[in-house]
Scaffold this motif. Sequence first.
Motif, PDB file in Angstrom:
ATOM      1  N   ASN A 157       0.853  -1.174   0.000  1.00  0.00           N
ATOM      2  CA  ASN A 157       0.000   0.000   0.000  1.00  0.00           C
ATOM      3  C   ASN A 157       0.896   1.233   0.000  1.00  0.00           C
ATOM      4  O   ASN A 157       2.017   1.164   0.542  1.00  0.00           O
ATOM      5  N   PRO A 158       0.506   2.346  -0.593  1.00  0.00           N
ATOM      6  CA  PRO A 158      -0.783   2.587  -1.230  1.00  0.00           C
ATOM      7  C   PRO A 158      -0.855   2.207  -2.711  1.00  0.00           C
ATOM      8  O   PRO A 158      -1.873   2.464  -3.353  1.00  0.00           O
ATOM      9  N   ASP A 161      -3.905   0.028  -3.363  1.00  0.00           N
ATOM     10  CA  ASP A 161      -5.149   0.346  -2.645  1.00  0.00           C
ATOM     11  C   ASP A 161      -6.377   0.392  -3.542  1.00  0.00           C
ATOM     12  O   ASP A 161      -7.419  -0.203  -3.231  1.00  0.00           O
TER      13      ASP A 161
END
Length: 206
Positions: A157-158, A161
């Motif tokens: 992440n990100p 995401d």
Amino acid sequence: MSAVKHTADTLFQLAKTRRSYYPLTKELTISSSRIQELVTEATLHTPSSFNSQSNRAVVLLGAEHDKLWDMTTAILKDIVPAENWKPTGDKMAMFKGAAGTILFFDDDETIRGMQAKFPAYADRFPIWATASNAMQQWMLWTALELEGLGANLQHYNPLIDQKVAATWGIPADWKLSAQLVFGGKTGEPGEKQFKPVEERVKVFGA
């Protein structure tokens, strides 16, 4: 028959079993229902500030686990230069070779609610939520180890995401924190090195 008395030594013995294992296999020592039970228990009993209970978790097994690492591979291929790809590609294949992944999230809606309710601590709630999430990760990592499985913790992440949210219908307020990859062990973990404890612990008043 008297009840078994546990001391703090019991906890530390359990803590010492938690190590990073690479690579892993798709062989599970426990059932998927048992894994769900472990995740549920950890989610219910992990401490959180003001009992905010901001932790969230998603369990991916079998084809869903494979899908996560195929997705991550595709995302990274668009970023990593082709001439440097092999180490990253090998790592992605290793993660996919495991049996499952637990995704850990913080619920931002819950955190915002606590900030509004206790404005004097507003800037602390995201930090406290992160600390609570870390405790849940440690608890589940240790629990899986005690059930005979190996695991390692990842943080893609990100980058992943949006794809994760779209693929599994994750609420917009759930923010991905970590990915715990687990499966059958293929060997022993490497030797753990410790920095001098005198540099890390101070005691006053003893």
